[in-house]
Scaffold this active site. Sequence first.
Site, PDB file in Angstrom:
ATOM      1  N   LYS A 123     -18.140   2.108  -4.277  1.00  0.00           N
ATOM      2  CA  LYS A 123     -17.126   3.064  -4.750  1.00  0.00           C
ATOM      3  C   LYS A 123     -17.290   3.313  -6.248  1.00  0.00           C
ATOM      4  O   LYS A 123     -17.230   4.456  -6.709  1.00  0.00           O
ATOM      5  CB  LYS A 123     -15.717   2.542  -4.419  1.00  0.00           C
ATOM      6  CG  LYS A 123     -15.422   2.594  -2.930  1.00  0.00           C
ATOM      7  CD  LYS A 123     -14.129   1.896  -2.514  1.00  0.00           C
ATOM      8  CE  LYS A 123     -14.030   1.856  -0.995  1.00  0.00           C
ATOM      9  NZ  LYS A 123     -12.808   1.212  -0.485  1.00  0.00           N
ATOM     10  N   GLN A 180      -8.456  -2.704  -2.645  1.00  0.00           N
ATOM     11  CA  GLN A 180      -9.373  -2.970  -1.532  1.00  0.00           C
ATOM     12  C   GLN A 180      -8.726  -3.947  -0.542  1.00  0.00           C
ATOM     13  O   GLN A 180      -8.187  -4.974  -0.930  1.00  0.00           O
ATOM     14  CB  GLN A 180     -10.697  -3.544  -2.077  1.00  0.00           C
ATOM     15  CG  GLN A 180     -11.787  -3.721  -1.039  1.00  0.00           C
ATOM     16  CD  GLN A 180     -12.263  -2.405  -0.429  1.00  0.00           C
ATOM     17  OE1 GLN A 180     -12.205  -1.350  -1.052  1.00  0.00           O
ATOM     18  NE2 GLN A 180     -12.712  -2.455   0.806  1.00  0.00           N
ATOM     19  N   ASP A 217      -6.252   6.370  -1.176  1.00  0.00           N
ATOM     20  CA  ASP A 217      -6.667   5.839   0.138  1.00  0.00           C
ATOM     21  C   ASP A 217      -5.896   6.520   1.276  1.00  0.00           C
ATOM     22  O   ASP A 217      -6.318   6.485   2.427  1.00  0.00           O
ATOM     23  CB  ASP A 217      -6.372   4.340   0.213  1.00  0.00           C
ATOM     24  CG  ASP A 217      -7.622   3.489   0.054  1.00  0.00           C
ATOM     25  OD1 ASP A 217      -8.703   3.942   0.482  1.00  0.00           O
ATOM     26  OD2 ASP A 217      -7.503   2.377  -0.487  1.00  0.00           O
TER      27      ASP A 217
HETATM   28  N1  GUN Z   1     -11.015  -1.945   3.645  1.00  0.00           N
HETATM   29  C1  GUN Z   1     -11.697  -1.394   4.666  1.00  0.00           C
HETATM   30  N2  GUN Z   1     -11.658  -0.042   4.574  1.00  0.00           N
HETATM   31  C2  GUN Z   1     -10.928   0.251   3.492  1.00  0.00           C
HETATM   32  C3  GUN Z   1     -10.558   1.479   2.860  1.00  0.00           C
HETATM   33  O1  GUN Z   1     -10.862   2.588   3.311  1.00  0.00           O
HETATM   34  N3  GUN Z   1      -9.814   1.354   1.732  1.00  0.00           N
HETATM   35  C4  GUN Z   1      -9.448   0.160   1.218  1.00  0.00           C
HETATM   36  N4  GUN Z   1      -8.703   0.149   0.111  1.00  0.00           N
HETATM   37  N5  GUN Z   1      -9.779  -0.989   1.766  1.00  0.00           N
HETATM   38  C5  GUN Z   1     -10.525  -0.934   2.905  1.00  0.00           C
END
Ligand code: GUN
Length: 279
Positions: free
Chosen positions: A52, A96, A119
Site C-alpha cells: 500500500k 490494517q 477502506d
Molecule cells: N486486511 C485484509 N484486507 C484488508 C483491507 O482491505 N483493509 C484493511 N485495513 N485490512 C485488511
Amino acid sequence: MAKLIDGKLISSQIKDELKAEVEELKAKGVTPCLAVIQVGNDPASCVYVNNKKKACAYIGIESLSFELEEQISQEELLTIIDELNHNEMVNGILVQLPLPKHIDENTVIHAIAPEKDVDGFHPETVGNMCIGSKGFLPCTPAGVIQLLKRSNIDIEGKECVVIGRSNIVGKPMAMLLLRENGTVTITHSRTKDLKEITKRADILIAAIGKPKFVTAEYVKEGAVVVDVGIHRNENNKLCGDVDFDDVVGKVSAITPVPGGVGPMTIAMLMNNCVETVRQ
Ligand code: GUN
C-alpha cells in the site's frame, strides 16, 4: 479457451490513471495524504501494508506510517485515530486488519471519521453503499466490479452467486453486484446444496476462505469465475479459493491467483485516497 482476467495489468492501468490525476491535483496545490496504521508484525499484514505504501509513492499520494507495537492498548490506538481524524493534513486513515485479540475491531472501525474511511468499513460508509448514496466503496468488492467492467463482462441481468458472507468481501460484494443490476445470491458454509446454486451462476465470486474449494462441479459451462481467496498451498505457493486447473477448461473467463483480485484491492484503495481530494 478461457480468457484470463489480468488483474495486474488492469490495476496498473488504474494506478497510471490515478498518477496522472494526482499530478494535476498537485499542480493546483492539493496532495492527498493517507495514514497507514499497523499494529504488531503479522507477516501477511507487513506485506500488504508495504504494498500500500509503495502504491502511494508510485501515484504521488503522501503516506504517513504508524507501526505500533502489538501490546498497544485499545485506548492508545483510539487516541491516535482521534488525532488523525482532526489532522487536516490527513485525508485518509487505514487501520490494517486483523488487530490483536485485546483490541475490538468494530470499536476501532467506528472510531475512524467516515469522511476519511478509505477502506469503506465504517457502518455509515456501508449504509451509504447499500442505499446507493455517494461515498467510499470497499476496496476488494469495488476491485472485482472494475475487473469485470474493464474486461467487458456485463453484470446487468446476470445470475451472480457470491460464496462467502464476510463484512469485508461477501456482503458488500453482493451489494455492488446488485447496484450493477445483477440478480444476486449469497451463499456460505451452511448453504444446503451449494453446488446446485453455484452451478446456476453466470458470474461466480469465490470468497469462502478455503483453498481450492471451488472445483469444476461447482461451475456452469461458460461461467465467469472471480477468485478472491489467497492462501499458501502445501508447497508454499499461492493459490485461491478456486481449483484453477480443474475449473479453467470449463469457464469463459477466470481470475488467476496471484495476479487477479489482489492487486485490484490496492488500486481501489488508491482511488479512494484520490477521491478524498477530487474537486
Ligand atoms: N486486511 C485484509 N484486507 C484488508 C483491507 O482491505 N483493509 C484493511 N485495513 N485490512 C485488511
